[in-house]
Design a protein around this motif. Sequence first.
Motif, short mmCIF file in Angstrom:
data_model
loop_
_atom_site.label_atom_id
_atom_site.label_comp_id
_atom_site.label_asym_id
_atom_site.label_seq_id
_atom_site.Cartn_x
_atom_site.Cartn_y
_atom_site.Cartn_z
N ARG A 171 27.14 -18.38 -10.75
CA ARG A 171 28.22 -18.90 -11.27
C ARG A 171 28.85 -18.18 -12.46
O ARG A 171 29.85 -17.99 -12.91
CB ARG A 171 28.29 -20.51 -11.80
CG ARG A 171 27.73 -21.23 -10.46
CD ARG A 171 27.72 -22.84 -10.82
NE ARG A 171 27.54 -23.55 -9.73
CZ ARG A 171 27.27 -24.71 -9.51
NH1 ARG A 171 27.22 -25.45 -10.76
NH2 ARG A 171 27.04 -25.62 -8.55
N ASP A 527 35.87 -19.34 -9.59
CA ASP A 527 34.67 -19.93 -8.87
C ASP A 527 34.82 -21.13 -7.96
O ASP A 527 34.07 -21.48 -7.10
CB ASP A 527 33.65 -20.40 -10.20
CG ASP A 527 32.53 -20.85 -9.57
OD1 ASP A 527 31.76 -20.18 -8.85
OD2 ASP A 527 32.16 -22.17 -10.24
N SER A 533 34.02 -15.89 -4.51
CA SER A 533 33.16 -17.02 -4.39
C SER A 533 32.65 -17.85 -3.24
O SER A 533 31.49 -18.53 -3.29
CB SER A 533 33.29 -18.16 -5.54
OG SER A 533 34.51 -18.84 -4.90
N GLN A 536 29.39 -16.83 -2.18
CA GLN A 536 28.24 -16.73 -3.43
C GLN A 536 27.32 -17.88 -3.36
O GLN A 536 27.88 -18.94 -3.66
CB GLN A 536 28.65 -16.44 -4.67
CG GLN A 536 29.53 -15.18 -4.86
CD GLN A 536 30.14 -14.95 -6.20
OE1 GLN A 536 30.24 -15.90 -6.90
NE2 GLN A 536 30.42 -13.81 -6.49
N SER A 539 27.73 -21.17 -5.82
CA SER A 539 29.20 -21.27 -6.31
C SER A 539 29.75 -22.60 -6.13
O SER A 539 29.19 -23.45 -5.45
CB SER A 539 30.26 -20.08 -5.78
OG SER A 539 30.45 -20.52 -4.56
#
Length: 632
Positions: A171, A527, A533, A536, A539
Motif C-alpha cells: 500500500r 490504490d 493495484s 498487488q 492493496s
Amino acid sequence: MTLSRRQLLQSGALAALAPALGSVSGLAPIDAALAQAAPGEPTWQHALSLFGEIKYPADFTRYAYVNPDAPKGGMARQISIGTFDNFNVVVAGVKGSIAPAVQYLYETLSTESLDEISTEYGLLAEASQHPGDFSWVTYRLRKEAKWHDGRPVTPEDVIFSMEVLKKYSPRYAGYYRHVGKVEKVGDRDIKFSFDAPGNRELPLIVGQLMVLPKHWWEGSDSEGRKRDVSQTTLEKPLGSGPYRIKEFTPGRSVTMERVKDYWGAKLPVRIGQHNLDELRFEFFRDNTVALEAFKADQADWIAENSAKQWATQYDFPAVAEKRVVKEEFPVRNSGRMQGFVLNLRRDTFKDARVRRAFNYAFDFEEMNKRLFYGQYKRINSYFEGTKLASSGLPEGAELALLETLRDKVPAEVFTTPYANPVGGNPEAVRSNLREASKLLKEAGFEVRERKLVDPAGKPVSVEILVRDPASERLALFYKPSLERLGVTVAIRTVDDAQYQNRIRAFDYDMITDLWAQSLSPGNEQRDYWGSQSADQPGSNNTVGIKNPAIDALIEKIIYAVDRPSLVAATKALDRVLLWNFYVVPQFTYGFIRYARWDRFSHAEPLPEFGVSGLPTLWWYDADKAARLGKRS
C-alpha cells in the motif's frame, strides 16, 4: 496521508505563508535562514495545503478547539474488536494483525488540523519548501525532535522510513510510487524528488510519512538477535510520539503510557492534546461480549456499530442514572462506500450485467427495517456523505471530461441518473428479481433444474467470506434472495488471521469492504481502483478493477489544478464506478455512536472535522470520576 488514517487526507490550500515561525511556547526559534530566500526561489513555509486559505498563521500558539490548560492524568480503557500479534507498522496489512495502539508511537513530518479541510502543519519538521511545479519538496526537521531514547530524529531516519515502507508495504509502495529519490541535503533537511511535476498532493502526502528509528531497527534486541523490519514483532518498538508501550498481553491487551518528557508537548500542534496518562486497549472477539464488559465498567467507552444494539441494549441502570452517556458525533471529515465486493478475478463477475443483477437481488429496505430499526440509508455514491458525490446527469466541466472517455464508459453515464433498486415490499422485490433474471439471461446465464448456470453450463456458486457476526448477519439476509435467482450461496466465517491472509491473496468470491474518502481525494484512488493495484497483494483494490477510463479519471483527480477541477473529476469517477456495478452498495449512517462512563471532558465545541475527538482531545475529569466512584 498515512494509510491508517485514510479519512484524514489533506485538502485546502497551497498558499504563500509567513516566512519565519519565531519562538513558540518556549521552544528554540527556527533558524533565521528560514526567512531568507533568493527572489524566485521556493520559500520555507510552516504549513501546506492544496487550494484554499490556511487558517493558522506562522506564529500561532495552539489550535482553537483545544483546552490549553487541560489537566494531565488518569486512564482511559478502550475496546478493540479482534486480536493482535504485531507491533511492526511496516508490515501491517501484509503480515500478522497490527495492534491499533501503535498509532500513538510515531510522529509524522506534518500533522493535520481538525477545523480545516485537513491543512498540514509542521510536526517533526518545522518547515517545508517546494517549487511552483511541485516537482520536489524539502522538509527541515526540528532540532528538538527526539526518539524516546533521547537520540535526535535525523534525515537518515526519514530516508530509512520511506525505503522500508515502499519495499515491504504494497500500500505504501503504491501510495509513494511517484517519490523517485530521497536525499539528505542539509544537517536537518530531506529532499523528496518526484518522477514528474504537477502533482500538487505529493508535497503533502510526503509530510504524512510515518518516521521510524533507523538505529533501533538496524540494531539488536535484548537477547542479541538482529531485528528484521520485514517481519512481525511483539518487541516494544522505539517511538517518538506522545505515548510508549507500557505493558501488553499478546492478543488481549495493550497499555500505553504518556511520555512525561515528550519532546513535542509544547508545540502549537500538540498543546492541549494527549492528556490521559494511560490508554488501555482491551481486545474482544465479539461485539456482544465487549458490550457486556462495558456495562460491567470494564471499559470506559465503546464505539457502537450495531444499530440494533444501540436501539435495544443500552437500557441498563447506569444509562438511566446518567452515569453512562450515550452520544452520537457527526461525521463531517469523510465519505464512504461500503458494499458487497464482487471479485472481478472470478469469471462469474466479469460481466457487468451479472454484477447489476446481484444489486437487484439486495433488498436493502427490508434489511433496514428488520435488522437496523430503520436507522440507515442506502449508499448511492462512492463518496457518500460529501459534496463530491455525483447526482443527476453530468454537466459542465464534468460532462466535458466524460465526453473524452465516451467510448470507454457505460452509455448510462450520460443518459440516466444512477439509483439503486428499491425493495421493501413483495411487489417491489418480485419486480427487482425479474429484472435481475432478465439481466442474467442477457449475459448468457440460464436456470436449469432451479439452478443458475453460466454460458458454459457450469452451475453458479458463490462463497461470501466473513469474519464477524455482524457481517455474517448481513450475508445470511442476502443469501435467500440470491438463491431465488438460482445461485448456490455458501457463507464462510473464518478467524481474523485467516481472513486477512485470504484478503491479501484476493482469495474470495464476495466480501464486505469499506473505502473511506476524504474531502479532497488524491493518490489513494490508485490504490482503491487503479489497474496497477489490482495485482498487488494487500492493496485496497479488492474488487480487482482494471479499467483504462477509471485510470484516466484518477489521474485527472491527482493532477487537478484547482478545486473545481478536482470536484468535476471526482464526480466523473464516481459515475463510472457506479455504472460498472463493481459492488452491491450497502448502507451508511452520518454519525459515530459512543457510550461512555462519565469520567471525561473536552473543550467546546469539538472541531468540525474531528468527529468525537476521543481520546486525543479529552481529559480525565477528576470531579466527574469521584461522583461515579471507583471503577469495577
